[in-house]
Design a protein around this motif. Structure first.
Motif, PDB file in Angstrom:
ATOM      1  N   ASN A 258       1.591  -1.273  12.212  1.00  0.00           N
ATOM      2  CA  ASN A 258       2.144  -0.480  11.111  1.00  0.00           C
ATOM      3  C   ASN A 258       1.033   0.260  10.373  1.00  0.00           C
ATOM      4  O   ASN A 258       0.497  -0.206   9.373  1.00  0.00           O
ATOM      5  N   PRO A 259       0.653   1.431  10.835  1.00  0.00           N
ATOM      6  CA  PRO A 259      -0.432   2.170  10.186  1.00  0.00           C
ATOM      7  C   PRO A 259       0.031   2.913   8.934  1.00  0.00           C
ATOM      8  O   PRO A 259       1.165   3.392   8.846  1.00  0.00           O
ATOM      9  N   LEU A 260      -0.862   3.000   7.979  1.00  0.00           N
ATOM     10  CA  LEU A 260      -0.690   3.864   6.814  1.00  0.00           C
ATOM     11  C   LEU A 260      -1.746   4.954   6.895  1.00  0.00           C
ATOM     12  O   LEU A 260      -2.932   4.669   7.103  1.00  0.00           O
ATOM     13  N   ILE A 261      -1.346   6.206   6.724  1.00  0.00           N
ATOM     14  CA  ILE A 261      -2.278   7.333   6.716  1.00  0.00           C
ATOM     15  C   ILE A 261      -2.527   7.745   5.276  1.00  0.00           C
ATOM     16  O   ILE A 261      -1.581   7.922   4.493  1.00  0.00           O
ATOM     17  N   ILE A 262      -3.792   7.916   4.920  1.00  0.00           N
ATOM     18  CA  ILE A 262      -4.163   8.383   3.584  1.00  0.00           C
ATOM     19  C   ILE A 262      -4.943   9.682   3.735  1.00  0.00           C
ATOM     20  O   ILE A 262      -5.928   9.750   4.478  1.00  0.00           O
ATOM     21  N   GLU A 263      -4.508  10.719   3.030  1.00  0.00           N
ATOM     22  CA  GLU A 263      -5.086  12.058   3.156  1.00  0.00           C
ATOM     23  C   GLU A 263      -5.399  12.618   1.766  1.00  0.00           C
ATOM     24  O   GLU A 263      -4.550  12.602   0.886  1.00  0.00           O
ATOM     25  N   LYS A 264      -6.616  13.106   1.590  1.00  0.00           N
ATOM     26  CA  LYS A 264      -7.029  13.600   0.272  1.00  0.00           C
ATOM     27  C   LYS A 264      -6.356  14.913  -0.124  1.00  0.00           C
ATOM     28  O   LYS A 264      -6.273  15.251  -1.295  1.00  0.00           O
ATOM     29  N   GLY A 265      -5.892  15.675   0.863  1.00  0.00           N
ATOM     30  CA  GLY A 265      -5.220  16.944   0.580  1.00  0.00           C
ATOM     31  C   GLY A 265      -3.810  16.925   1.113  1.00  0.00           C
ATOM     32  O   GLY A 265      -3.108  15.914   1.035  1.00  0.00           O
ATOM     33  N   CYS A 266      -3.382  18.062   1.665  1.00  0.00           N
ATOM     34  CA  CYS A 266      -2.046  18.141   2.247  1.00  0.00           C
ATOM     35  C   CYS A 266      -2.085  17.727   3.711  1.00  0.00           C
ATOM     36  O   CYS A 266      -3.158  17.507   4.285  1.00  0.00           O
ATOM     37  N   LEU A 267      -0.933  17.603   4.313  1.00  0.00           N
ATOM     38  CA  LEU A 267      -0.833  17.318   5.738  1.00  0.00           C
ATOM     39  C   LEU A 267      -1.620  18.365   6.522  1.00  0.00           C
ATOM     40  O   LEU A 267      -1.540  19.556   6.224  1.00  0.00           O
ATOM     41  N   VAL A 268      -2.379  17.928   7.535  1.00  0.00           N
ATOM     42  CA  VAL A 268      -3.315  18.765   8.301  1.00  0.00           C
ATOM     43  C   VAL A 268      -4.040  19.744   7.361  1.00  0.00           C
ATOM     44  O   VAL A 268      -3.983  20.960   7.516  1.00  0.00           O
ATOM     45  N   ASN A 269      -4.738  19.162   6.426  1.00  0.00           N
ATOM     46  CA  ASN A 269      -5.381  19.918   5.346  1.00  0.00           C
ATOM     47  C   ASN A 269      -6.356  20.968   5.855  1.00  0.00           C
ATOM     48  O   ASN A 269      -6.422  22.088   5.326  1.00  0.00           O
ATOM     49  N   SER A 270      -7.125  20.635   6.888  1.00  0.00           N
ATOM     50  CA  SER A 270      -8.098  21.598   7.404  1.00  0.00           C
ATOM     51  C   SER A 270      -7.401  22.816   8.003  1.00  0.00           C
ATOM     52  O   SER A 270      -7.807  23.959   7.767  1.00  0.00           O
ATOM     53  N   ILE A 271      -6.344  22.570   8.787  1.00  0.00           N
ATOM     54  CA  ILE A 271      -5.622  23.691   9.378  1.00  0.00           C
ATOM     55  C   ILE A 271      -5.013  24.565   8.294  1.00  0.00           C
ATOM     56  O   ILE A 271      -5.019  25.802   8.388  1.00  0.00           O
TER      57      ILE A 271
ATOM     58  N   CYS B  30       2.626   2.530  -2.409  1.00  0.00           N
ATOM     59  CA  CYS B  30       1.285   2.052  -2.730  1.00  0.00           C
ATOM     60  C   CYS B  30       1.304   0.541  -2.870  1.00  0.00           C
ATOM     61  O   CYS B  30       2.163  -0.005  -3.549  1.00  0.00           O
ATOM     62  N   ILE B  31       0.395  -0.119  -2.210  1.00  0.00           N
ATOM     63  CA  ILE B  31       0.202  -1.546  -2.395  1.00  0.00           C
ATOM     64  C   ILE B  31      -0.981  -1.719  -3.338  1.00  0.00           C
ATOM     65  O   ILE B  31      -2.109  -1.395  -2.997  1.00  0.00           O
ATOM     66  N   VAL B  32      -0.735  -2.165  -4.535  1.00  0.00           N
ATOM     67  CA  VAL B  32      -1.779  -2.244  -5.550  1.00  0.00           C
ATOM     68  C   VAL B  32      -2.298  -3.666  -5.632  1.00  0.00           C
ATOM     69  O   VAL B  32      -1.529  -4.628  -5.617  1.00  0.00           O
ATOM     70  N   GLY B  33      -3.630  -3.764  -5.708  1.00  0.00           N
ATOM     71  CA  GLY B  33      -4.244  -5.060  -5.906  1.00  0.00           C
ATOM     72  C   GLY B  33      -4.304  -5.917  -4.658  1.00  0.00           C
ATOM     73  O   GLY B  33      -4.561  -7.111  -4.726  1.00  0.00           O
ATOM     74  N   GLY B  34      -4.046  -5.322  -3.490  1.00  0.00           N
ATOM     75  CA  GLY B  34      -4.176  -6.075  -2.250  1.00  0.00           C
ATOM     76  C   GLY B  34      -3.097  -7.116  -2.049  1.00  0.00           C
ATOM     77  O   GLY B  34      -3.306  -8.143  -1.438  1.00  0.00           O
ATOM     78  N   ASP B  35      -1.862  -6.900  -2.607  1.00  0.00           N
ATOM     79  CA  ASP B  35      -0.789  -7.878  -2.478  1.00  0.00           C
ATOM     80  C   ASP B  35      -0.266  -7.971  -1.053  1.00  0.00           C
ATOM     81  O   ASP B  35       0.385  -8.938  -0.682  1.00  0.00           O
ATOM     82  N   SER B  36      -0.475  -6.960  -0.245  1.00  0.00           N
ATOM     83  CA  SER B  36      -0.012  -6.958   1.133  1.00  0.00           C
ATOM     84  C   SER B  36      -1.084  -6.312   1.991  1.00  0.00           C
ATOM     85  O   SER B  36      -1.884  -5.523   1.496  1.00  0.00           O
ATOM     86  N   MET B  37      -1.055  -6.635   3.276  1.00  0.00           N
ATOM     87  CA  MET B  37      -2.089  -6.102   4.150  1.00  0.00           C
ATOM     88  C   MET B  37      -1.460  -5.288   5.272  1.00  0.00           C
ATOM     89  O   MET B  37      -0.510  -5.719   5.917  1.00  0.00           O
ATOM     90  N   PHE B  38      -2.022  -4.106   5.513  1.00  0.00           N
ATOM     91  CA  PHE B  38      -1.605  -3.276   6.620  1.00  0.00           C
ATOM     92  C   PHE B  38      -2.361  -3.691   7.881  1.00  0.00           C
ATOM     93  O   PHE B  38      -3.470  -4.221   7.812  1.00  0.00           O
ATOM     94  N   ASP B  39      -1.755  -3.418   9.008  1.00  0.00           N
ATOM     95  CA  ASP B  39      -2.481  -3.613  10.262  1.00  0.00           C
ATOM     96  C   ASP B  39      -3.663  -2.650  10.330  1.00  0.00           C
ATOM     97  O   ASP B  39      -4.774  -3.030  10.695  1.00  0.00           O
TER      98      ASP B  39
END
Length: 341
Positions: free
Chosen positions: A41-54, A9-18
């Motif tokens: 360098n992508p970061l994926i954020i998911e509210k549930g589990c991996l492939v949550n819908s499936i 986790c990058i808290v407070g915007g100390d670093s920026m993702f592409d």
């Protein structure tokens, strides 16, 4: 922690993702893979589990698509069946994440996306508090499964009324009404019948849609013909009570006794973040205004997968939505090249 899945986790915007990809379904994963291929360098954020819908699909579900049409990231999808099952798909996408070393946060919900001078600030809610991230670009790949089409009738919020189906077993010997007439409704009705439920189907049209799976159509038609499943054509649901579903069938009002009700009326994308950020959306179709590269009218905000379809979620699915990431990745890469000149 699963091998090959990284949490930070990058808290407070100390670093920026592409790029931040919101949603870890097949189209979100595919987008992240394509982004990595072009050096981002992508970061994926998911509210549930991996492939949550499936994961939340019915336990016995078989995909409409063949395995090769679900493949992403160049990873072969092998199956012992003609069509892959839910269980096989879950194993496959776990393998994809591991092989591509995707950076993924699960059980973390994006609650706000804000414009900042050089991109976006993404604010999340998670188990240990709040996350704050910054990214030059954001890809929304949140699908549509979280937002069922509501009937907007009295009684729809009763506890025995559900818009999702997981397993038929609890409804053995129960009286169940299934609302709808497309693939999901038909699958639910057949599963319920097989465990011994007393099933009624209610559909507002006079026949099944052409999109019904070819191998399923004979099964449901035979079950209806032999009255193993009771079909109510051209029927509108007017109200749901604790004991029954009140319908109007060809102009005649009647009650169908029900211990459980499954309203399999489809789902719709959630475009809240697009609207809040000022993205243009066609008010008639609900389709966001997009470039050929899947960029919204908000620079740096992209859509991948079924979220791009508006009211008609049958136009985009895994088979074609998995290619959205390729266009997005190339567009972001080319923008960066221009910016350096």
């Amino acid at each position: 922690m699963n091998e090959g899945v990284f949490f930070f986790c990058i808290v407070g915007g100390d670093s920026m993702f592409d790029v931040i990809v919101v949603g870890a379904g097949p189209c979100g994963l595919s987008a992240a893979i394509e982004l990595k291929k072009v050096g981002l360098n992508p970061l994926i954020i998911e509210k549930g589990c991996l492939v949550n819908s499936i994961y939340h699909y019915p336990l016995s579900m078989t995909f409409f698509s063949s395995a090769d049409n679900l493949e992403i990231g160049g990873i072969p999808f092998t199956t012992v069946n003609e069509k892959p099952t839910r269980h096989e798909a879950l194993a496959y996408f776990r393998t994809v994440v591991k092989k591509h070393h995707l950076e993924l946060h699960t059980y973390e919900k994006v609650v706000e996306i804000e414009r900042i001078e050089n991109g976006f600030r993404v604010i999340t809610s998670k188990r240990d508090g709040r996350g704050i991230y910054e990214a030059e670009n954001v890809v929304l790949a949140t699908g549509y499964y979280d937002n069922p089409h509501m009937l907007n009738i009295p009684g729809e919020d009763l506890p025995h009324v559900k818009h999702y189906f997981h397993d038929a077993h609890p409804y053995a010997r129960e009286r169940v009404v299934v609302i709808g007439g497309r693939n999901s409704a038909i699958d639910v009705a057949l599963d319920l019948h097989q465990v011994g439920a007393h099933v009624h189907m209610v559909y507002r049209k006079s026949a099944f849609h052409d999109s019904v799976k070819a191998w399923v159509r004979p099964l449901i038609e035979a079950a209806i013909e032999k009255e193993r499943i009771h079909m109510h054509w051209e029927t509108e649901v007017r109200e749901i009570t604790p004991e029954a579903v009140v319908v109007e069938e060809k102009g005649v009002r009647k009650e169908i006794k029900a211990d459980a009700v499954f309203a399999m009326t489809g789902y719709r994308p959630n475009l809240t973040f697009v609207e809040r950020l000022g993205g243009q959306i066609d008010q008639e179709t609900g389709v966001p205004v997009l470039s050929d590269d899947m960029e919204t009218t908000v620079p740096g905000l992209y859509l991948a997968g079924v979220i791009a379809t508006g009211h008609d979620a049958t136009k985009v699915f895994i088979e074609n939505g998995r290619y959205h990431g390729r266009s997005i990745a190339r567009h972001i890469r080319d923008k960066r090249k221009v910016a350096r000149i």
